[in-house]
Design an enzyme around this catalytic site. Sequence first.
Site, PDB file in Angstrom:
ATOM      1  CB  SER A 125      51.576 -27.671  11.384  1.00 15.92           C
ATOM      2  OG  SER A 125      51.882 -26.973  12.569  1.00 15.92           O
ATOM      3  CE  LYS A 177      48.868 -26.761  39.136  1.00 16.26           C
ATOM      4  NZ  LYS A 177      50.078 -27.353  38.576  1.00 16.26           N
TER       5      LYS A 177
END
Length: 296
Positions: A125, A177
Amino acid sequence: MIDIIKKLFYPIIAILDFITKYFKTVVFLTIVYFFVSSSNQSTINGESFEMANLQKIELVGPILSVDKVMQQINEAKKNDNIKGVLLIVNSPGGAVAPSVELAYAIKELRELKPVVAYASGVMASGSYYASIWANKIIANPGAMIGSIGVIFQGTNVEELMETIGVKTQTVKVGKYKEVGTPTRAWADFEREELEKVINDTYDMFITDVANARKLKKENHTQFADAHIFTSGQAKEFGLVDEVSTLSFAQDEIIKLSKVKNPIWKKEDKFDKFLDKIMQEAVTNFSVLFTSGLKAY
């Protein structure tokens, strides 16, 4: 209840335990190091020695902070005596941004001098991302390669908070948010927002891998899709160039660098010791705080 409280405060306990275990040792060794260093300085300065022309840089453990590795890369870029760099990788990956930072730093370094990346154990990765622009990628026969994918993980501690009697209070502006909040289950629109980020990041990842390794992006389900490969399998898919040992990787960078008398830059033993201690701490703490966007 006691087990729950212990789990909540484990990060703090782990930090205090680390300080208790290693602080005195670090202070003592620091004092010893400076005494030895100062006593030998005149001898070192008085000796004639050949300048190093090759450098090893190690990328080990989870990729969270890359300040040390970036510093070494930048020093190698500026040092005209260094003709080639061997990047030794044993890392499961980590956060996206620092992995990308390393990848493009290696790309810039390669424009000045050859770079060989060696997978000594795991090159997966984010650490594979960091290595893609090397002139060659060589993997130990027992190494694990790949896991080209992106993940965003978060916890839901709503039930735990109810058990111990804790409630959150929030004042916010902006519909998204609280995306990724651990205090409750995510709403569908929040999950969709995260998926947009994940998909775009994955597209960036496979695009860079395809460009760097000269692969076809449309075949990403074969070489990416978070598949984990043995070294031999990774070579078949074009993710690595050779399956061999560290000595072979060293010979390759010597050839690419065209140095007649290879001299490897020596790393300060004391700095290496401190890095090892800090790396153990980072590895332990990273297991505790798994929330966030990762190229794991």
